[in-house]
Enzyme design. Structure first.
Site, short mmCIF file in Angstrom:
data_model
loop_
_atom_site.label_atom_id
_atom_site.label_comp_id
_atom_site.label_asym_id
_atom_site.label_seq_id
_atom_site.Cartn_x
_atom_site.Cartn_y
_atom_site.Cartn_z
N VAL A 109 -10.37 -10.14 1.69
CA VAL A 109 -11.42 -10.94 1.06
C VAL A 109 -10.89 -11.71 -0.16
O VAL A 109 -11.11 -12.92 -0.29
CB VAL A 109 -12.62 -10.05 0.63
CG1 VAL A 109 -13.75 -10.90 0.07
CG2 VAL A 109 -13.13 -9.22 1.80
N ALA A 140 -5.14 -9.98 -10.05
CA ALA A 140 -4.47 -8.67 -10.20
C ALA A 140 -4.32 -8.00 -8.85
O ALA A 140 -5.29 -7.94 -8.07
CB ALA A 140 -5.28 -7.79 -11.14
N LYS A 190 -19.22 -1.72 -1.86
CA LYS A 190 -20.40 -0.88 -1.61
C LYS A 190 -20.15 0.59 -1.95
O LYS A 190 -21.07 1.29 -2.38
CB LYS A 190 -20.87 -1.00 -0.16
CG LYS A 190 -19.85 -0.73 0.90
CD LYS A 190 -19.27 -2.00 1.41
CE LYS A 190 -18.00 -1.77 2.19
NZ LYS A 190 -17.61 -2.91 2.97
N ILE A 205 -24.06 -12.37 5.15
CA ILE A 205 -25.51 -12.55 5.32
C ILE A 205 -26.22 -12.42 3.97
O ILE A 205 -26.06 -11.42 3.29
CB ILE A 205 -26.10 -11.49 6.28
CG1 ILE A 205 -25.36 -11.50 7.60
CG2 ILE A 205 -27.59 -11.73 6.49
CD1 ILE A 205 -25.77 -10.38 8.54
N GLY A 208 -9.23 -7.29 10.54
CA GLY A 208 -9.60 -7.21 9.12
C GLY A 208 -11.03 -6.76 8.87
O GLY A 208 -11.54 -6.89 7.76
N GLU A 267 -12.45 -0.79 7.06
CA GLU A 267 -12.08 -0.40 5.70
C GLU A 267 -10.64 0.09 5.70
O GLU A 267 -10.08 0.41 6.76
CB GLU A 267 -13.00 0.73 5.21
CG GLU A 267 -14.44 0.33 5.07
CD GLU A 267 -14.65 -0.84 4.11
OE1 GLU A 267 -14.26 -0.74 2.95
OE2 GLU A 267 -15.18 -1.88 4.54
N LYS A 272 -24.29 1.28 2.38
CA LYS A 272 -25.11 0.06 2.41
C LYS A 272 -26.61 0.42 2.48
O LYS A 272 -27.44 -0.25 1.87
CB LYS A 272 -24.70 -0.80 3.60
CG LYS A 272 -23.30 -1.39 3.42
CD LYS A 272 -22.73 -1.92 4.72
CE LYS A 272 -21.37 -2.55 4.51
NZ LYS A 272 -20.67 -2.85 5.77
P1 NDP Z 1 -7.97 -5.01 1.08
O1 NDP Z 1 -7.52 -3.59 1.22
O2 NDP Z 1 -7.58 -5.98 2.12
O3 NDP Z 1 -7.44 -5.59 -0.33
C1 NDP Z 1 -7.45 -4.83 -1.51
C2 NDP Z 1 -6.71 -5.61 -2.59
O4 NDP Z 1 -6.81 -4.86 -3.80
C3 NDP Z 1 -5.23 -5.84 -2.30
O5 NDP Z 1 -4.87 -7.15 -2.66
C4 NDP Z 1 -4.53 -4.83 -3.24
O6 NDP Z 1 -3.29 -5.29 -3.75
C5 NDP Z 1 -5.51 -4.77 -4.39
N1 NDP Z 1 -5.41 -3.51 -5.10
C6 NDP Z 1 -5.48 -2.25 -4.59
N2 NDP Z 1 -5.33 -1.34 -5.58
C7 NDP Z 1 -5.16 -2.04 -6.72
C8 NDP Z 1 -4.93 -1.69 -8.07
N3 NDP Z 1 -4.85 -0.41 -8.44
N4 NDP Z 1 -4.80 -2.68 -8.99
C9 NDP Z 1 -4.86 -3.98 -8.62
N5 NDP Z 1 -5.06 -4.38 -7.35
C10 NDP Z 1 -5.22 -3.42 -6.41
O7 NDP Z 1 -9.56 -4.97 0.90
P2 NDP Z 1 -10.62 -6.03 1.43
O8 NDP Z 1 -10.27 -7.36 0.91
O9 NDP Z 1 -10.87 -5.84 2.87
O10 NDP Z 1 -11.95 -5.47 0.70
C11 NDP Z 1 -12.19 -5.71 -0.67
C12 NDP Z 1 -13.60 -5.21 -0.99
O11 NDP Z 1 -14.53 -5.97 -0.22
C13 NDP Z 1 -13.86 -3.77 -0.63
O12 NDP Z 1 -14.74 -3.21 -1.58
C14 NDP Z 1 -14.54 -3.85 0.73
O13 NDP Z 1 -15.35 -2.74 1.01
C15 NDP Z 1 -15.36 -5.10 0.55
N6 NDP Z 1 -15.74 -5.79 1.75
C16 NDP Z 1 -14.81 -6.10 2.69
C17 NDP Z 1 -15.17 -6.80 3.83
C18 NDP Z 1 -14.18 -7.12 4.90
O14 NDP Z 1 -14.60 -7.67 5.95
N7 NDP Z 1 -12.90 -6.87 4.70
C19 NDP Z 1 -16.55 -7.24 4.04
C20 NDP Z 1 -17.46 -6.89 2.95
C21 NDP Z 1 -17.05 -6.18 1.86
P3 NDP Z 1 -1.99 -5.49 -2.80
O15 NDP Z 1 -2.37 -6.63 -1.89
O16 NDP Z 1 -0.89 -5.85 -3.72
O17 NDP Z 1 -1.81 -4.21 -2.07
N1 HSE Z 2 -15.73 -2.36 7.11
C1 HSE Z 2 -16.94 -3.07 6.85
C2 HSE Z 2 -17.64 -3.34 8.18
C3 HSE Z 2 -16.65 -4.36 6.15
O1 HSE Z 2 -17.00 -3.19 9.23
O2 HSE Z 2 -18.82 -3.67 8.17
C4 HSE Z 2 -17.90 -5.09 5.73
O3 HSE Z 2 -18.60 -4.39 4.74
#
Ligand code: NDP
Ligand code: HSE
Length: 448
Positions: free
Chosen positions: A17, A46, A106, A137, A188, A191, A206
């Site tokens: 994201v 970060a 969440k 959504i 992607g 989780e 949720k």
């Molecule tokens: P990812 O695991 O893909 O990305 C997590 C990011 O956080 C990475 O860039 C990682 O860095 C960074 N990170 C992890 N630990 C640390 C730390 N200690 N300090 C700084 N940076 C850190 O997660 P997503 O993008 O999939 O999800 C992000 C959020 O969005 C979550 O809360 C998820 O539940 C929510 N979400 C995700 C959806 C999806 O479809 N993926 C949909 C809706 C909500 P690095 O890249 O260097 O490892």
């Molecule tokens: N892992 C979550 C899902 C991402 O599949 O719905 C969106 O919150």
């Protein structure tokens, strides 16, 4: 026209994201500036590893591992790290410094929401989280703002994209749960630890967020009843299809009156359930989500769209960013969460729903009458009964049964609505009965 200074935006996380949020923020800078009335400057991103490959090209000089220093210089902080720590500490640090926070987390909101909203209120900051439920959504803002003058009675939704993708693939392609999960992870949707998806924790988080918002009541994650999809078998998926149903992992939040005690409260629960193929939720395929809202004055509303995915989720995050930025331009404190109703959260035993019970029974005269009596004695009324062709003991697939054992048959019983507590007690009695060889499966039937 008043010229506003640039608003400084700090991004925490550049995964599925976060990378998309950064890319859209940079590529749509001028358009966003026009919409907000002030420039949005991405001051840094970060991450854990500044050299890790990213899904989109981003300026290397923006990356840092020092999230704490980045936050100190920000007006708005976007948290897309996920999980509890260090996300919780960083969000609190941002709010305490007066920055607005946008998050899609969440897990964090469902477990520490009250603490975070209190911190925001104390300094007049805003905490926005549209992407935390059903990704792209718009569902949080409609509940928070558009329906603020109405009374929401029930929410029924598919709020986890990964499990919907898996159940859909099992239904339409005959995939196994494991192979469908591997594909969902590649795309992607899942989780970081996909147990959160398949065991229903993500959907329960949720549900806690939706119920808290809809009923103006803090609904702790511990009070959300949860079952995941790991026990759902290919046989159940096939049987559901044959019976005109499809299995979906549902989140249900509703106002409730316990049939036995008369206590009024709310319920939030997540479980796999059968829904008719005619129901609109049955046509929610892939990683899409859909949420039905029943409100006293508005009636039935349906929200549908992408429930997971990097760029789709980024849309909701940017919407929150624009909203927070506009508040900075206009001034005034952020809008606090309302939890004034303080309704009790009732146990799942208070819930009333319909069930489909599959039993292996001894195929003898009078068995059906015995089972009907046991159900009736337990307060569970039968709506439909289907009996499969009896199987002789030596023909039972995969079973070694004594040659003189009586033949068995499968009974699939559809019930009228009954309290969960009555159903659970009656199933125990059925399982102990001489005429029942085994309780093969129990699924709730929802959406009628
Ligand atoms: P990812 O695991 O893909 O990305 C997590 C990011 O956080 C990475 O860039 C990682 O860095 C960074 N990170 C992890 N630990 C640390 C730390 N200690 N300090 C700084 N940076 C850190 O997660 P997503 O993008 O999939 O999800 C992000 C959020 O969005 C979550 O809360 C998820 O539940 C929510 N979400 C995700 C959806 C999806 O479809 N993926 C949909 C809706 C909500 P690095 O890249 O260097 O490892
Ligand atoms: N892992 C979550 C899902 C991402 O599949 O719905 C969106 O919150």
């Amino acid at each position: 026209m008043i010229e506003y200074r640039n608003l400084r935006v700090a991004l925490l996380g550049a995964g599925s994201v976060g990378a998309q949020v950064a890319s859209l923020l940079l590529s749509q800078k001028d358009e966003l500036t026009a919409r907000v009335g002030a420039g949005l400057e991405l001051i840094g991103i970060a991450v854990r590893d500044v050299d890790a490959p990213r899904s989109v090209e981003l300026p290397q000089h923006l990356f840092t591992t020092d999230a704490e220093s980045l936050i100190l210089g920000a007006d708005i902080v976007i948290e897309l790290i996920g999980g509890i720590e260090p996300a919780r500490t960083l969000v609190l640090q941002a709010l305490n410094s007066g920055a607005d926070v946008v998050t899609a987390n969440k897990a964090l909101l469902a477990t520490h929401g009250p603490e975070l909203f209190r911190a925001a209120e104390q300094v007049g900051a805003q905490l926005d989280y549209e992407a935390a439920v059903a990704a792209a959504i718009p569902i949080i803002r409609p509940l928070h703002d558009s329906l603020a003058g109405d009374r929401v009675d029930r929410i029924l939704g598919i709020v986890n994209g990964t499990t919907n993708f898996i159940l859909d693939r099992m239904d339409t392609h005959g995939d196994t749960l494991e192979s469908a999960l591997a594909t969902a992870t590649e795309l992607g949707y899942a989780e970081a630890d996909p147990t959160a998806d398949i065991e229903g924790y993500d959907a329960a988080q949720k549900a806690a967020i939706l119920a808290s918002l809809a009923f103006h009541t803090t609904v702790p994650i511990e009070s959300v009843y949860r079952e995941g999809i790991t026990s759902i078998t290919k046989e159940q998926v096939d049987a559901a299809r044959a019976g005109g149903y499809v299995i979906k992992l549902l989140a249900i939040c509703e106002r409730l009156t316990d049939a036995t005690t008369g206590e009024k409260g709310v319920s939030a629960r997540v479980y796999p359930a059968l829904i008719s193929r005619e129901h609109p939720l049955a046509s929610v395929h892939g990683a899409h989500n859909a949420v039905f809202v029943q409100a006293a004055a508005a009636g039935d509303l349906m929200f549908y769209g992408a429930g997971a995915g990097g760029v789709q989720t980024a849309s909701a995050v940017l919407g929150d960013l624009v909203s927070a930025a506009r508040r900075h331009v206009v001034g005034g404190p952020g809008v606090a969460e309302s939890t004034h109703s303080k309704l009790p959260v009732l146990d799942v035993g208070s819930v009333t729903t319909r069930y489909q019970i599959s039993l292996q029974v001894v195929d003898q005269p009078g068995v059906l009458a015995t089972i009907a009596r046991l159900l009736s004695d337990g307060g569970v009324s039968v709506e439909t009964v289907q009996q499969s062709v009896a199987t002789a003991p030596d023909e039972t697939p995969g079973h070694t049964v004594a040659a003189d054992a009586p033949p068995t048959a499968t009974l699939v019983i559809g019930t009228h609505a009954a309290p969960e507590s009555a159903l659970a007690a009656t199933v125990k009695v059925l399982a102990a009965s001489d005429v029942v060889s085994s309780v093969a499966s129990i699924l709730r039937v929802e959406g009628s």
